[in-house]
Write a protein that holds these residues in place. Structure first.
Motif, PDB file in Angstrom:
ATOM      1  N   ALA A  14      10.255  -1.225  62.050  1.00  0.00           N
ATOM      2  CA  ALA A  14       9.064  -2.058  62.214  1.00  0.00           C
ATOM      3  C   ALA A  14       9.388  -3.471  62.709  1.00  0.00           C
ATOM      4  O   ALA A  14       8.572  -4.092  63.396  1.00  0.00           O
ATOM      5  N   GLY A  15      10.590  -3.978  62.368  1.00  0.00           N
ATOM      6  CA  GLY A  15      10.958  -5.346  62.768  1.00  0.00           C
ATOM      7  C   GLY A  15      10.987  -5.566  64.270  1.00  0.00           C
ATOM      8  O   GLY A  15      10.730  -6.678  64.739  1.00  0.00           O
ATOM      9  N   ILE A  16      11.269  -4.523  65.053  1.00  0.00           N
ATOM     10  CA  ILE A  16      11.322  -4.730  66.509  1.00  0.00           C
ATOM     11  C   ILE A  16       9.912  -4.964  67.066  1.00  0.00           C
ATOM     12  O   ILE A  16       9.753  -5.573  68.121  1.00  0.00           O
ATOM     13  N   SER A  17       8.909  -4.504  66.345  1.00  0.00           N
ATOM     14  CA  SER A  17       7.534  -4.663  66.827  1.00  0.00           C
ATOM     15  C   SER A  17       6.840  -5.878  66.212  1.00  0.00           C
ATOM     16  O   SER A  17       5.686  -6.174  66.554  1.00  0.00           O
ATOM     17  N   ALA A  18       7.542  -6.584  65.313  1.00  0.00           N
ATOM     18  CA  ALA A  18       6.925  -7.735  64.635  1.00  0.00           C
ATOM     19  C   ALA A  18       6.513  -8.809  65.645  1.00  0.00           C
ATOM     20  O   ALA A  18       5.420  -9.382  65.544  1.00  0.00           O
ATOM     21  N   GLU A  19       7.369  -9.042  66.648  1.00  0.00           N
ATOM     22  CA  GLU A  19       7.039 -10.078  67.638  1.00  0.00           C
ATOM     23  C   GLU A  19       5.965  -9.619  68.626  1.00  0.00           C
ATOM     24  O   GLU A  19       5.531 -10.393  69.468  1.00  0.00           O
ATOM     25  N   SER A  20       5.540  -8.377  68.511  1.00  0.00           N
ATOM     26  CA  SER A  20       4.392  -7.898  69.290  1.00  0.00           C
ATOM     27  C   SER A  20       3.123  -7.998  68.437  1.00  0.00           C
ATOM     28  O   SER A  20       2.072  -7.481  68.804  1.00  0.00           O
ATOM     29  N   GLY A  21       3.248  -8.614  67.254  1.00  0.00           N
ATOM     30  CA  GLY A  21       2.087  -8.841  66.402  1.00  0.00           C
ATOM     31  C   GLY A  21       1.790  -7.726  65.416  1.00  0.00           C
ATOM     32  O   GLY A  21       0.751  -7.735  64.769  1.00  0.00           O
ATOM     33  N   LEU A  22       2.698  -6.751  65.279  1.00  0.00           N
ATOM     34  CA  LEU A  22       2.451  -5.665  64.316  1.00  0.00           C
ATOM     35  C   LEU A  22       3.202  -5.955  63.020  1.00  0.00           C
ATOM     36  O   LEU A  22       4.410  -6.187  63.041  1.00  0.00           O
ATOM     37  N   ALA A  23       2.480  -5.930  61.924  1.00  0.00           N
ATOM     38  CA  ALA A  23       3.084  -6.291  60.634  1.00  0.00           C
ATOM     39  C   ALA A  23       4.125  -5.266  60.203  1.00  0.00           C
ATOM     40  O   ALA A  23       3.942  -4.065  60.427  1.00  0.00           O
ATOM     41  N   PRO A  69       4.705  -4.612  74.523  1.00  0.00           N
ATOM     42  CA  PRO A  69       6.145  -4.679  74.215  1.00  0.00           C
ATOM     43  C   PRO A  69       6.647  -6.110  74.322  1.00  0.00           C
ATOM     44  O   PRO A  69       6.109  -6.904  75.097  1.00  0.00           O
ATOM     45  N   ASN A  70       7.631  -6.446  73.526  1.00  0.00           N
ATOM     46  CA  ASN A  70       8.198  -7.804  73.551  1.00  0.00           C
ATOM     47  C   ASN A  70       9.605  -7.743  74.171  1.00  0.00           C
ATOM     48  O   ASN A  70      10.101  -6.663  74.512  1.00  0.00           O
ATOM     49  N   SER A  88      20.054   6.648  73.751  1.00  0.00           N
ATOM     50  CA  SER A  88      18.897   7.245  73.097  1.00  0.00           C
ATOM     51  C   SER A  88      18.303   6.283  72.081  1.00  0.00           C
ATOM     52  O   SER A  88      19.019   5.499  71.454  1.00  0.00           O
ATOM     53  N   ILE A  89      16.995   6.395  71.925  1.00  0.00           N
ATOM     54  CA  ILE A  89      16.294   5.547  70.950  1.00  0.00           C
ATOM     55  C   ILE A  89      15.743   6.447  69.848  1.00  0.00           C
ATOM     56  O   ILE A  89      14.992   7.388  70.127  1.00  0.00           O
ATOM     57  N   ILE A  90      16.141   6.166  68.624  1.00  0.00           N
ATOM     58  CA  ILE A  90      15.540   6.859  67.481  1.00  0.00           C
ATOM     59  C   ILE A  90      14.645   5.825  66.822  1.00  0.00           C
ATOM     60  O   ILE A  90      15.132   4.777  66.379  1.00  0.00           O
ATOM     61  N   THR A  91      13.359   6.064  66.822  1.00  0.00           N
ATOM     62  CA  THR A  91      12.487   5.042  66.249  1.00  0.00           C
ATOM     63  C   THR A  91      11.732   5.550  65.024  1.00  0.00           C
ATOM     64  O   THR A  91      11.304   6.705  64.973  1.00  0.00           O
ATOM     65  N   GLN A  92      11.605   4.641  64.047  1.00  0.00           N
ATOM     66  CA  GLN A  92      10.796   4.935  62.863  1.00  0.00           C
ATOM     67  C   GLN A  92       9.365   4.475  63.088  1.00  0.00           C
ATOM     68  O   GLN A  92       8.506   4.669  62.251  1.00  0.00           O
ATOM     69  N   ASN A  93       9.159   3.818  64.223  1.00  0.00           N
ATOM     70  CA  ASN A  93       7.839   3.250  64.476  1.00  0.00           C
ATOM     71  C   ASN A  93       6.878   4.293  65.022  1.00  0.00           C
ATOM     72  O   ASN A  93       7.260   5.147  65.818  1.00  0.00           O
ATOM     73  N   VAL A  94       5.638   4.158  64.614  1.00  0.00           N
ATOM     74  CA  VAL A  94       4.617   5.068  65.115  1.00  0.00           C
ATOM     75  C   VAL A  94       3.872   4.435  66.287  1.00  0.00           C
ATOM     76  O   VAL A  94       3.047   5.081  66.918  1.00  0.00           O
ATOM     77  N   ASP A  95       4.177   3.171  66.574  1.00  0.00           N
ATOM     78  CA  ASP A  95       3.582   2.566  67.770  1.00  0.00           C
ATOM     79  C   ASP A  95       4.272   3.142  69.006  1.00  0.00           C
ATOM     80  O   ASP A  95       5.274   3.859  68.900  1.00  0.00           O
ATOM     81  N   THR A  96       3.727   2.823  70.183  1.00  0.00           N
ATOM     82  CA  THR A  96       4.293   3.400  71.413  1.00  0.00           C
ATOM     83  C   THR A  96       4.873   2.289  72.306  1.00  0.00           C
ATOM     84  O   THR A  96       4.836   2.397  73.533  1.00  0.00           O
ATOM     85  N   LEU A  97       5.401   1.254  71.669  1.00  0.00           N
ATOM     86  CA  LEU A  97       5.875   0.104  72.454  1.00  0.00           C
ATOM     87  C   LEU A  97       7.137   0.405  73.264  1.00  0.00           C
ATOM     88  O   LEU A  97       7.337  -0.186  74.318  1.00  0.00           O
ATOM     89  N   HIS A  98       7.973   1.333  72.805  1.00  0.00           N
ATOM     90  CA  HIS A  98       9.135   1.703  73.626  1.00  0.00           C
ATOM     91  C   HIS A  98       8.647   2.390  74.917  1.00  0.00           C
ATOM     92  O   HIS A  98       9.176   2.136  75.994  1.00  0.00           O
TER      93      HIS A  98
END
Ligand code: NAD
Length: 244
Positions: A14-23, A69-70, A88-98
């Motif tokens: 989740a921290g990678i998306s924090a600067e995109s405004g997602l808590a 995306p930031n 490869s990217i393994i993401t725990q995020n459910v957003d689609t910013l990648h």
């Protein structure tokens, strides 16, 4: 830092998306969009009250759909485009910013907000519009069996066979913006390290998982990751020049 990695795995949280405004989870005291996790992210909650859980994710969709995306997401794309390795990217995020950043080889191990899965036939429906307890599966035509394609607590993670292979192969493992408390993702660094990968952690602070990382880079991922990617690309380019 080596110059010639062959297989790079980037684990994002989740921290990678924090600067995109997602808590992030932790910033909100374990609440997700002001809801206790037990009410909206467990399989029991969904079985008990599917309408409530659908509503929650339907409300979240416009927020995640609007996010951009930031520089951290964009840095990963740049690395994938310019560094000659399998990345490869393994993401725990459910957003689609990648995806929005133009990245490839993305494994959403916790699912994604813009998908619903039919519990009757397994069809995955891709949409940012609302899905509810009456939605008809476009594949098997059965209504009322769609579940948000979010991995709830109590369910198995997605793509684990692929992830296992990637962790065995990788020679560089990078973790970005994950607290290392949600398992099994928290154990990926240990596995990668066991099989010989060099390991980097990008976070604002020391995490409970810090012992398994060879390097820690503290700061906002939107600032630290682009710098790191430039360094990797420069090191690789100078090694390349040297060899010619
Ligand atoms: P987490 O919220 O537990 O931890 C986030 C981590 O990111 C923390 O360690 C924090 O210090 C760090 N961080 C915060 N801002 C940062 C920044 N700008 N740069 C670098 N690091 C930063 O997140 P988690 O470990 O991913 O686990 C939480 C779970 O919640 C995941 O399973 C995820 O599916 C879900 N979740 C997803 C989203 C999303 O999709 N964007 C958002 C919230 C929660």
């Amino acid at each position: 830092m080596k110059k010639d990695y062959q297989h790079i795995v980037i684990l994002t949280g989740a921290g990678i998306s924090a600067e995109s405004g997602l808590a992030t989870f932790r910033a909100a005291n374990g609440l997700w969009n002001n809801h206790p996790v037990e009410d909206v992210a467990t399989i029991e909650a969904f079985q008990r009250n599917p309408a409530y859980v659908h509503d929650f994710y339907n409300e979240l969709k416009p927020l995640l759909n609007a996010a951009k995306p930031n520089p951290a997401h964009l840095a990963i794309t740049k690395l994938q485009q310019e560094y000659p390795a399998k990345i490869s990217i393994i993401t725990q995020n459910v957003d689609t910013l990648h995806e929005k950043a133009g990245s490839q080889n993305i494994y959403h191990i916790h699912g994604q907000i813009n998908q619903a899965v039919c519990l009757n036939c397994g069809h995955v429906l891709e949409t940012f519009t609302d899905v509810d307890t009456e939605t008809t599966c476009p594949h098997c035509q059965i209504s009322g069996m769609m579940k948000p394609n979010i991995v709830f607590f109590g369910e198995n993670l997605l793509y684990m066979e692929d992830v296992d292979k990637l962790l065995h192969q990788c020679d560089l493992f990078i973790s970005v913006g994950t607290s290392g408390v949600v398992f099994p993702a928290a154990s990926f660094v240990q596995i990668a390290k066991y099989y010989g990968a060099e390991t980097y952690e990008f976070n604002l602070e020391l995490t409970s998982n810090n012992l398994y990382f060879d390097h820690h880079i503290y700061g906002k991922a939107g600032e630290t990751l682009p710098r790191f990617v430039s360094e990797l690309l420069n090191a690789q380019a100078s090694a390349d020049n040297h060899n010619h």
